[in-house]
Scaffold this active site. Sequence first.
Site, PDB file in Angstrom:
ATOM      1  CG  ASP A  48       0.434  15.002  16.217  1.00  0.00           C
ATOM      2  OD1 ASP A  48       0.606  14.054  17.013  1.00  0.00           O
ATOM      3  OD2 ASP A  48       1.048  15.129  15.155  1.00  0.00           O
ATOM      4  CG  HIS A  81       1.323   2.019   4.645  1.00  0.00           C
ATOM      5  ND1 HIS A  81       0.153   2.079   3.905  1.00  0.00           N
ATOM      6  CD2 HIS A  81       1.514   3.281   5.128  1.00  0.00           C
ATOM      7  CE1 HIS A  81      -0.341   3.306   3.956  1.00  0.00           C
ATOM      8  NE2 HIS A  81       0.472   4.056   4.681  1.00  0.00           N
ATOM      9  CD  GLU A 136       0.614   7.824   5.060  1.00  0.00           C
ATOM     10  OE1 GLU A 136       0.382   6.792   5.720  1.00  0.00           O
ATOM     11  OE2 GLU A 136       1.153   8.835   5.541  1.00  0.00           O
ATOM     12  CG  PHE A 172       8.288  13.474  10.672  1.00  0.00           C
ATOM     13  CD1 PHE A 172       7.253  14.060  11.394  1.00  0.00           C
ATOM     14  CD2 PHE A 172       8.011  12.364   9.877  1.00  0.00           C
ATOM     15  CE1 PHE A 172       5.965  13.551  11.334  1.00  0.00           C
ATOM     16  CE2 PHE A 172       6.726  11.844   9.809  1.00  0.00           C
ATOM     17  CZ  PHE A 172       5.703  12.438  10.534  1.00  0.00           C
ATOM     18  CB  SER A 204      -0.954   0.006   1.192  1.00  0.00           C
ATOM     19  OG  SER A 204      -0.260  -0.190   2.401  1.00  0.00           O
TER      20      SER A 204
HETATM   21  P1  FAD Z   1      -3.269   6.532  19.378  1.00  0.00           P
HETATM   22  O1  FAD Z   1      -3.111   5.091  19.145  1.00  0.00           O
HETATM   23  O2  FAD Z   1      -4.626   7.040  19.562  1.00  0.00           O
HETATM   24  O3  FAD Z   1      -2.352   6.880  20.628  1.00  0.00           O
HETATM   25  C1  FAD Z   1      -2.170   8.212  21.114  1.00  0.00           C
HETATM   26  C2  FAD Z   1      -1.973   8.176  22.613  1.00  0.00           C
HETATM   27  O4  FAD Z   1      -3.210   7.904  23.231  1.00  0.00           O
HETATM   28  C3  FAD Z   1      -0.998   7.069  23.061  1.00  0.00           C
HETATM   29  O5  FAD Z   1      -0.246   7.563  24.117  1.00  0.00           O
HETATM   30  C4  FAD Z   1      -1.939   5.956  23.487  1.00  0.00           C
HETATM   31  O6  FAD Z   1      -1.357   5.127  24.450  1.00  0.00           O
HETATM   32  C5  FAD Z   1      -3.148   6.722  24.012  1.00  0.00           C
HETATM   33  N1  FAD Z   1      -4.420   5.996  23.805  1.00  0.00           N
HETATM   34  C6  FAD Z   1      -4.837   5.381  22.688  1.00  0.00           C
HETATM   35  N2  FAD Z   1      -6.054   4.812  22.860  1.00  0.00           N
HETATM   36  C7  FAD Z   1      -6.411   5.099  24.103  1.00  0.00           C
HETATM   37  C8  FAD Z   1      -7.540   4.800  24.892  1.00  0.00           C
HETATM   38  N3  FAD Z   1      -8.570   4.070  24.439  1.00  0.00           N
HETATM   39  N4  FAD Z   1      -7.584   5.287  26.149  1.00  0.00           N
HETATM   40  C9  FAD Z   1      -6.574   6.023  26.630  1.00  0.00           C
HETATM   41  N5  FAD Z   1      -5.456   6.331  25.936  1.00  0.00           N
HETATM   42  C10 FAD Z   1      -5.382   5.871  24.704  1.00  0.00           C
HETATM   43  N6  FAD Z   1      -1.762  12.526  11.912  1.00  0.00           N
HETATM   44  C11 FAD Z   1      -2.575  13.371  11.228  1.00  0.00           C
HETATM   45  O7  FAD Z   1      -2.873  14.481  11.696  1.00  0.00           O
HETATM   46  N7  FAD Z   1      -3.081  13.012  10.000  1.00  0.00           N
HETATM   47  C12 FAD Z   1      -2.834  11.820   9.418  1.00  0.00           C
HETATM   48  O8  FAD Z   1      -3.299  11.538   8.312  1.00  0.00           O
HETATM   49  C13 FAD Z   1      -1.984  10.898  10.133  1.00  0.00           C
HETATM   50  N8  FAD Z   1      -1.717   9.664   9.633  1.00  0.00           N
HETATM   51  C14 FAD Z   1      -0.952   8.784  10.353  1.00  0.00           C
HETATM   52  C15 FAD Z   1      -0.744   7.489   9.848  1.00  0.00           C
HETATM   53  C16 FAD Z   1       0.049   6.577  10.541  1.00  0.00           C
HETATM   54  C17 FAD Z   1       0.256   5.184   9.973  1.00  0.00           C
HETATM   55  C18 FAD Z   1       0.658   6.959  11.792  1.00  0.00           C
HETATM   56  C19 FAD Z   1       1.539   6.014  12.527  1.00  0.00           C
HETATM   57  C20 FAD Z   1       0.418   8.237  12.301  1.00  0.00           C
HETATM   58  C21 FAD Z   1      -0.382   9.153  11.613  1.00  0.00           C
HETATM   59  N9  FAD Z   1      -0.651  10.438  12.123  1.00  0.00           N
HETATM   60  C22 FAD Z   1      -1.464  11.299  11.409  1.00  0.00           C
HETATM   61  C23 FAD Z   1      -0.051  10.883  13.394  1.00  0.00           C
HETATM   62  C24 FAD Z   1      -1.003  10.684  14.599  1.00  0.00           C
HETATM   63  O9  FAD Z   1      -2.202  11.416  14.417  1.00  0.00           O
HETATM   64  C25 FAD Z   1      -0.298  11.174  15.867  1.00  0.00           C
HETATM   65  O10 FAD Z   1       0.825  10.377  16.159  1.00  0.00           O
HETATM   66  C26 FAD Z   1      -1.190  11.314  17.111  1.00  0.00           C
HETATM   67  O11 FAD Z   1      -0.443  11.951  18.151  1.00  0.00           O
HETATM   68  C27 FAD Z   1      -1.701  10.010  17.693  1.00  0.00           C
HETATM   69  O12 FAD Z   1      -2.797   9.527  17.057  1.00  0.00           O
HETATM   70  P2  FAD Z   1      -2.910   7.922  16.830  1.00  0.00           P
HETATM   71  O13 FAD Z   1      -4.303   7.582  16.461  1.00  0.00           O
HETATM   72  O14 FAD Z   1      -1.835   7.525  15.919  1.00  0.00           O
HETATM   73  O15 FAD Z   1      -2.505   7.348  18.258  1.00  0.00           O
END
Ligand code: FAD
Length: 299
Positions: free
Chosen positions: A111, A271, A19, A221, A17
Amino acid sequence: MFNALHPTASGTRFNISYEFFPPKTAEMEAQLWASVKRLEALKPHFVSVTYGAGGSTRERTHAIVARIARETSMKPAAHLTCVSSSKEDIDDILNAYWDAVVRHIVALRGDPPSGVGTTFEPNPKGYATSSDLVRGIRRLHDFEISVSTYPEGHPESRSIEQDLDALEAKIDAGATRAITQFFFDNDVYFKFLDKARARRIAIPIVPGIMPIRNFKQVANFAAKAGASVPRWIAERFEGLDEDPETRALVAAATAVEQVMGLARAGVEEFHFYTNNRADMVFAICHLLGVRPLREKVDA
Ligand code: FAD
Protein backbone atom coordinates in the site's frame (compact mmCIF):
# COMPACT_ATOMS: atom_id res chain seq x y z
CA MET A 1 -18.34 -37.49 -2.02
CA PHE A 2 -15.29 -36.24 -3.91
CA ASN A 3 -13.42 -37.45 -6.97
CA ALA A 4 -10.63 -39.98 -6.67
CA LEU A 5 -7.91 -38.66 -4.39
CA HIS A 6 -4.52 -37.83 -5.72
CA PRO A 7 -1.68 -37.11 -3.36
CA THR A 8 -0.97 -33.56 -2.27
CA ALA A 9 0.97 -32.31 0.74
CA SER A 10 -2.12 -32.88 2.92
CA GLY A 11 -2.61 -36.44 1.63
CA THR A 12 -6.03 -35.52 0.18
CA ARG A 13 -6.90 -33.84 -3.10
CA PHE A 14 -6.65 -30.47 -1.39
CA ASN A 15 -3.63 -28.20 -1.25
CA ILE A 16 -3.96 -25.98 1.78
CA SER A 17 -1.89 -22.99 2.82
CA TYR A 18 -2.10 -20.78 5.88
CA GLU A 19 -1.21 -17.14 6.35
CA PHE A 20 0.13 -15.68 9.61
CA PHE A 21 1.22 -12.20 10.63
CA PRO A 22 4.10 -11.09 12.87
CA PRO A 23 2.66 -10.58 16.37
CA LYS A 24 3.38 -7.52 18.51
CA THR A 25 3.29 -8.92 22.05
CA ALA A 26 4.70 -11.94 23.86
CA GLU A 27 1.17 -13.25 24.42
CA MET A 28 0.33 -12.99 20.73
CA GLU A 29 3.66 -14.60 19.90
CA ALA A 30 2.75 -17.62 22.05
CA GLN A 31 -0.60 -17.85 20.26
CA LEU A 32 1.12 -17.73 16.88
CA TRP A 33 3.47 -20.61 17.65
CA ALA A 34 0.70 -22.71 19.21
CA SER A 35 -1.32 -22.21 16.01
CA VAL A 36 1.66 -22.96 13.77
CA LYS A 37 2.26 -26.23 15.67
CA ARG A 38 -1.40 -27.27 15.51
CA LEU A 39 -1.73 -26.56 11.79
CA GLU A 40 1.58 -28.26 11.00
CA ALA A 41 -0.15 -31.57 11.72
CA LEU A 42 -2.37 -30.95 8.66
CA LYS A 43 0.67 -30.91 6.36
CA PRO A 44 -0.04 -27.68 4.50
CA HIS A 45 1.45 -27.08 1.08
CA PHE A 46 3.09 -23.95 2.53
CA VAL A 47 2.57 -21.31 5.21
CA SER A 48 3.12 -17.62 4.59
CA VAL A 49 4.00 -14.72 6.87
CA THR A 50 2.94 -11.17 6.01
CA TYR A 51 5.16 -8.11 5.78
CA GLY A 52 3.95 -5.10 7.77
CA ALA A 53 2.77 -1.99 5.92
CA GLY A 54 5.75 0.10 4.84
CA GLY A 55 8.17 -2.73 5.61
CA SER A 56 7.60 -2.21 9.34
CA THR A 57 8.05 -5.89 10.20
CA ARG A 58 11.13 -6.61 8.09
CA GLU A 59 13.08 -8.24 10.97
CA ARG A 60 10.08 -9.90 12.64
CA THR A 61 8.82 -11.40 9.37
CA HIS A 62 12.30 -12.74 8.68
CA ALA A 63 12.66 -14.19 12.20
CA ILE A 64 9.32 -16.05 11.99
CA VAL A 65 9.86 -17.34 8.45
CA ALA A 66 13.41 -18.50 9.26
CA ARG A 67 12.18 -20.24 12.45
CA ILE A 68 9.44 -22.05 10.53
CA ALA A 69 12.09 -23.22 8.03
CA ARG A 70 14.42 -24.30 10.84
CA GLU A 71 12.08 -25.86 13.36
CA THR A 72 9.09 -27.25 11.47
CA SER A 73 8.46 -29.62 8.59
CA MET A 74 6.54 -26.89 6.70
CA LYS A 75 7.71 -24.81 3.78
CA PRO A 76 7.46 -21.11 4.63
CA ALA A 77 6.78 -18.28 2.21
CA ALA A 78 7.84 -14.74 3.06
CA HIS A 79 5.66 -11.81 1.97
CA LEU A 80 7.69 -8.91 0.63
CA THR A 81 6.61 -5.48 -0.66
CA CYS A 82 8.31 -2.75 -2.70
CA VAL A 83 7.37 -0.05 -0.19
CA SER A 84 10.22 2.12 1.14
CA SER A 85 12.95 -0.28 -0.02
CA SER A 86 15.66 0.27 -2.60
CA LYS A 87 16.48 -2.58 -4.98
CA GLU A 88 19.63 -3.10 -2.92
CA ASP A 89 17.57 -3.48 0.30
CA ILE A 90 15.34 -6.00 -1.46
CA ASP A 91 18.40 -7.96 -2.63
CA ASP A 92 19.71 -8.03 0.97
CA ILE A 93 16.37 -9.33 2.24
CA LEU A 94 16.20 -11.98 -0.48
CA ASN A 95 19.79 -13.11 0.09
CA ALA A 96 19.06 -13.49 3.81
CA TYR A 97 16.02 -15.65 2.99
CA TRP A 98 18.00 -17.74 0.54
CA ASP A 99 20.69 -18.31 3.21
CA ALA A 100 17.96 -19.33 5.69
CA VAL A 101 16.81 -21.98 3.16
CA VAL A 102 13.57 -20.14 2.43
CA ARG A 103 12.58 -20.72 -1.18
CA HIS A 104 9.18 -19.05 -1.61
CA ILE A 105 8.32 -15.33 -1.75
CA VAL A 106 4.85 -13.74 -1.91
CA ALA A 107 5.71 -10.63 -3.94
CA LEU A 108 3.54 -7.53 -3.54
CA ARG A 109 3.70 -3.86 -4.37
CA GLY A 110 2.28 -2.87 -0.98
CA ASP A 111 0.00 0.00 0.00
CA PRO A 112 1.12 3.61 -0.50
CA PRO A 113 3.01 4.70 2.65
CA SER A 114 0.81 7.82 2.83
CA GLY A 115 -2.29 5.63 3.14
CA VAL A 116 -4.71 3.53 1.09
CA GLY A 117 -6.37 5.70 -1.54
CA THR A 118 -3.34 7.95 -2.10
CA THR A 119 -1.03 7.57 -5.09
CA PHE A 120 1.73 5.00 -4.75
CA GLU A 121 5.09 6.79 -4.95
CA PRO A 122 7.85 4.23 -5.35
CA ASN A 123 11.21 4.59 -3.66
CA PRO A 124 13.33 6.32 -6.36
CA LYS A 125 15.87 3.49 -6.09
CA GLY A 126 13.25 0.77 -5.67
CA TYR A 127 10.69 -1.22 -7.64
CA ALA A 128 7.64 0.66 -8.91
CA THR A 129 5.24 -2.25 -9.45
CA SER A 130 4.74 -5.79 -8.21
CA SER A 131 5.74 -7.17 -11.63
CA ASP A 132 9.06 -5.27 -11.44
CA LEU A 133 9.60 -6.81 -8.01
CA VAL A 134 8.84 -10.31 -9.35
CA ARG A 135 11.38 -9.75 -12.12
CA GLY A 136 13.98 -8.58 -9.57
CA ILE A 137 13.41 -11.67 -7.41
CA ARG A 138 13.62 -13.99 -10.41
CA ARG A 139 16.89 -12.36 -11.49
CA LEU A 140 18.53 -12.99 -8.09
CA HIS A 141 17.58 -16.54 -7.06
CA ASP A 142 15.36 -19.38 -8.19
CA PHE A 143 12.56 -18.64 -5.66
CA GLU A 144 9.02 -19.90 -6.09
CA ILE A 145 7.01 -16.66 -6.48
CA SER A 146 3.36 -16.17 -5.55
CA VAL A 147 1.50 -12.90 -6.12
CA SER A 148 -1.83 -11.36 -5.20
CA THR A 149 -4.91 -10.89 -7.35
CA TYR A 150 -8.22 -9.13 -6.83
CA PRO A 151 -11.44 -10.85 -8.02
CA GLU A 152 -13.42 -7.65 -7.31
CA GLY A 153 -10.68 -5.33 -8.56
CA HIS A 154 -7.88 -3.64 -6.65
CA PRO A 155 -9.10 -0.27 -5.27
CA GLU A 156 -6.72 1.55 -7.63
CA SER A 157 -7.80 -0.39 -10.74
CA ARG A 158 -10.30 1.10 -13.16
CA SER A 159 -11.58 -2.32 -14.24
CA ILE A 160 -11.17 -6.04 -13.72
CA GLU A 161 -9.41 -6.07 -17.09
CA GLN A 162 -6.71 -3.86 -15.57
CA ASP A 163 -6.28 -6.34 -12.73
CA LEU A 164 -5.97 -9.16 -15.23
CA ASP A 165 -3.38 -7.10 -17.17
CA ALA A 166 -1.45 -6.71 -13.90
CA LEU A 167 -1.72 -10.44 -13.21
CA GLU A 168 -0.45 -11.26 -16.71
CA ALA A 169 2.48 -8.86 -16.21
CA LYS A 170 3.36 -10.65 -12.95
CA ILE A 171 3.17 -14.06 -14.63
CA ASP A 172 5.33 -12.86 -17.53
CA ALA A 173 7.84 -11.68 -14.91
CA GLY A 174 7.95 -15.14 -13.31
CA ALA A 175 5.07 -15.60 -10.83
CA THR A 176 3.65 -19.12 -10.70
CA ARG A 177 0.71 -18.79 -8.29
CA ALA A 178 -1.84 -16.08 -7.49
CA ILE A 179 -3.61 -15.82 -4.14
CA THR A 180 -6.83 -13.85 -4.14
CA GLN A 181 -7.94 -11.04 -1.91
CA PHE A 182 -10.66 -12.49 0.33
CA PHE A 183 -14.22 -12.53 -0.98
CA PHE A 184 -17.50 -13.80 0.47
CA ASP A 185 -19.59 -14.42 -2.62
CA ASN A 186 -18.22 -17.46 -4.47
CA ASP A 187 -19.75 -16.27 -7.76
CA VAL A 188 -17.33 -13.32 -7.67
CA TYR A 189 -14.46 -15.82 -7.69
CA PHE A 190 -15.95 -18.05 -10.41
CA LYS A 191 -16.55 -15.07 -12.72
CA PHE A 192 -13.02 -13.83 -12.19
CA LEU A 193 -11.64 -17.31 -12.82
CA ASP A 194 -13.63 -17.55 -16.09
CA LYS A 195 -12.20 -14.21 -17.26
CA ALA A 196 -8.68 -15.25 -16.35
CA ARG A 197 -8.98 -18.62 -18.09
CA ALA A 198 -10.49 -16.89 -21.17
CA ARG A 199 -7.20 -14.99 -21.35
CA ARG A 200 -5.28 -18.26 -21.12
CA ILE A 201 -3.99 -17.43 -17.64
CA ALA A 202 -3.14 -20.93 -16.50
CA ILE A 203 -1.43 -20.58 -13.10
CA PRO A 204 -3.36 -21.58 -9.97
CA ILE A 205 -5.58 -18.75 -8.70
CA VAL A 206 -5.99 -19.81 -5.10
CA PRO A 207 -8.99 -18.45 -3.20
CA GLY A 208 -8.06 -16.52 -0.06
CA ILE A 209 -10.51 -17.43 2.69
CA MET A 210 -11.10 -15.05 5.58
CA PRO A 211 -13.18 -16.40 8.49
CA ILE A 212 -15.07 -13.42 9.93
CA ARG A 213 -14.08 -13.41 13.59
CA ASN A 214 -14.89 -9.76 14.09
CA PHE A 215 -17.49 -8.50 11.63
CA LYS A 216 -16.86 -4.77 12.18
CA GLN A 217 -13.11 -5.17 11.71
CA VAL A 218 -13.51 -7.29 8.57
CA ALA A 219 -16.08 -4.88 7.09
CA ASN A 220 -13.71 -1.93 7.66
CA PHE A 221 -10.82 -3.81 6.17
CA ALA A 222 -12.92 -4.98 3.20
CA ALA A 223 -13.93 -1.39 2.39
CA LYS A 224 -10.25 -0.46 1.99
CA ALA A 225 -9.11 -3.68 0.36
CA GLY A 226 -11.34 -4.00 -2.67
CA ALA A 227 -13.67 -6.68 -1.26
CA SER A 228 -17.43 -6.40 -0.90
CA VAL A 229 -19.46 -7.66 2.04
CA PRO A 230 -22.84 -8.95 0.84
CA ARG A 231 -25.90 -7.76 2.74
CA TRP A 232 -26.75 -11.33 3.77
CA ILE A 233 -23.39 -11.66 5.51
CA ALA A 234 -23.95 -8.41 7.44
CA GLU A 235 -27.41 -9.68 8.48
CA ARG A 236 -25.92 -12.88 9.88
CA PHE A 237 -23.79 -10.90 12.32
CA GLU A 238 -26.46 -8.39 13.31
CA GLY A 239 -27.06 -8.22 17.07
CA LEU A 240 -23.93 -10.24 17.91
CA ASP A 241 -21.52 -7.41 18.77
CA GLU A 242 -21.59 -8.32 22.46
CA ASP A 243 -21.81 -12.07 21.95
CA PRO A 244 -18.39 -13.41 20.88
CA GLU A 245 -19.34 -17.05 21.40
CA THR A 246 -22.27 -17.00 18.98
CA ARG A 247 -20.27 -14.80 16.62
CA ALA A 248 -17.51 -17.41 16.47
CA LEU A 249 -20.02 -20.16 15.67
CA VAL A 250 -21.69 -18.06 12.96
CA ALA A 251 -18.26 -17.18 11.54
CA ALA A 252 -17.23 -20.85 11.41
CA ALA A 253 -20.53 -21.90 9.80
CA THR A 254 -20.24 -19.12 7.20
CA ALA A 255 -16.65 -19.99 6.31
CA VAL A 256 -17.46 -23.73 6.12
CA GLU A 257 -20.37 -23.01 3.80
CA GLN A 258 -18.14 -20.94 1.53
CA VAL A 259 -15.28 -23.45 1.43
CA MET A 260 -17.59 -26.44 0.87
CA GLY A 261 -19.30 -24.51 -1.94
CA LEU A 262 -15.95 -23.93 -3.62
CA ALA A 263 -14.89 -27.54 -3.07
CA ARG A 264 -18.13 -28.86 -4.58
CA ALA A 265 -17.41 -26.74 -7.65
CA GLY A 266 -14.01 -28.41 -7.99
CA VAL A 267 -11.69 -25.98 -6.19
CA GLU A 268 -8.75 -27.93 -4.73
CA GLU A 269 -6.54 -25.20 -3.28
CA PHE A 270 -7.31 -22.89 -0.40
CA HIS A 271 -5.30 -20.17 1.29
CA PHE A 272 -6.59 -19.37 4.79
CA TYR A 273 -6.12 -16.00 6.46
CA THR A 274 -5.74 -17.46 9.95
CA ASN A 275 -5.42 -14.29 12.06
CA ASN A 276 -2.80 -16.42 13.86
CA ARG A 277 -5.49 -18.73 15.25
CA ALA A 278 -5.81 -22.38 14.42
CA ASP A 279 -9.22 -23.39 15.78
CA MET A 280 -11.56 -22.31 12.98
CA VAL A 281 -9.35 -23.26 10.05
CA PHE A 282 -8.52 -26.57 11.72
CA ALA A 283 -12.25 -27.35 11.85
CA ILE A 284 -12.82 -26.27 8.24
CA CYS A 285 -9.93 -28.48 7.10
CA HIS A 286 -11.34 -31.38 9.14
CA LEU A 287 -14.61 -31.09 7.21
CA LEU A 288 -12.67 -31.05 3.94
CA GLY A 289 -11.07 -34.33 5.03
CA VAL A 290 -7.71 -32.69 5.68
CA ARG A 291 -6.75 -34.24 9.00
CA PRO A 292 -3.61 -35.20 10.94
CA LEU A 293 -2.27 -38.53 9.81
CA ARG A 294 -2.98 -41.10 12.52
CA GLU A 295 0.13 -42.72 13.97
CA LYS A 296 0.19 -46.46 13.31
CA VAL A 297 -0.40 -48.09 16.68
CA ASP A 298 1.07 -51.57 17.17
CA ALA A 299 -1.32 -54.05 18.74
P1 FAD B 1 -0.74 -5.15 -7.63
O1 FAD B 1 -1.14 -6.36 -8.36
O2 FAD B 1 0.64 -4.70 -7.79
O3 FAD B 1 -1.77 -4.01 -8.06
C1 FAD B 1 -1.76 -2.70 -7.49
C2 FAD B 1 -2.21 -1.70 -8.53
O4 FAD B 1 -1.18 -1.52 -9.48
C3 FAD B 1 -3.45 -2.18 -9.31
O5 FAD B 1 -4.26 -1.08 -9.55
C4 FAD B 1 -2.84 -2.74 -10.59
O6 FAD B 1 -3.74 -2.67 -11.66
C5 FAD B 1 -1.61 -1.86 -10.78
N1 FAD B 1 -0.50 -2.57 -11.44
C6 FAD B 1 -0.03 -3.80 -11.15
N2 FAD B 1 1.00 -4.14 -11.96
C7 FAD B 1 1.19 -3.09 -12.76
C8 FAD B 1 2.08 -2.82 -13.81
N3 FAD B 1 3.01 -3.69 -14.23
N4 FAD B 1 2.01 -1.61 -14.41
C9 FAD B 1 1.10 -0.71 -14.01
N5 FAD B 1 0.20 -0.91 -13.02
C10 FAD B 1 0.25 -2.09 -12.42
N6 FAD B 1 0.29 -5.77 1.98
C11 FAD B 1 1.37 -5.65 2.81
O7 FAD B 1 1.80 -4.52 3.12
N7 FAD B 1 1.99 -6.76 3.32
C12 FAD B 1 1.61 -8.02 3.03
O8 FAD B 1 2.19 -8.99 3.51
C13 FAD B 1 0.48 -8.18 2.14
N8 FAD B 1 0.06 -9.42 1.77
C14 FAD B 1 -0.97 -9.55 0.88
C15 FAD B 1 -1.35 -10.84 0.46
C16 FAD B 1 -2.42 -11.01 -0.42
C17 FAD B 1 -2.80 -12.41 -0.87
C18 FAD B 1 -3.14 -9.86 -0.91
C19 FAD B 1 -4.31 -10.02 -1.81
C20 FAD B 1 -2.74 -8.58 -0.50
C21 FAD B 1 -1.67 -8.41 0.37
N9 FAD B 1 -1.23 -7.13 0.77
C22 FAD B 1 -0.15 -7.01 1.63
C23 FAD B 1 -1.94 -5.92 0.31
C24 FAD B 1 -1.27 -5.27 -0.93
O9 FAD B 1 0.07 -4.90 -0.64
C25 FAD B 1 -2.07 -4.03 -1.33
O10 FAD B 1 -3.36 -4.38 -1.76
C26 FAD B 1 -1.39 -3.11 -2.36
O11 FAD B 1 -2.16 -1.92 -2.50
C27 FAD B 1 -1.26 -3.69 -3.76
O12 FAD B 1 -0.19 -4.51 -3.91
P2 FAD B 1 -0.37 -5.85 -4.82
O13 FAD B 1 0.97 -6.39 -5.14
O14 FAD B 1 -1.33 -6.72 -4.14
O15 FAD B 1 -1.12 -5.29 -6.10
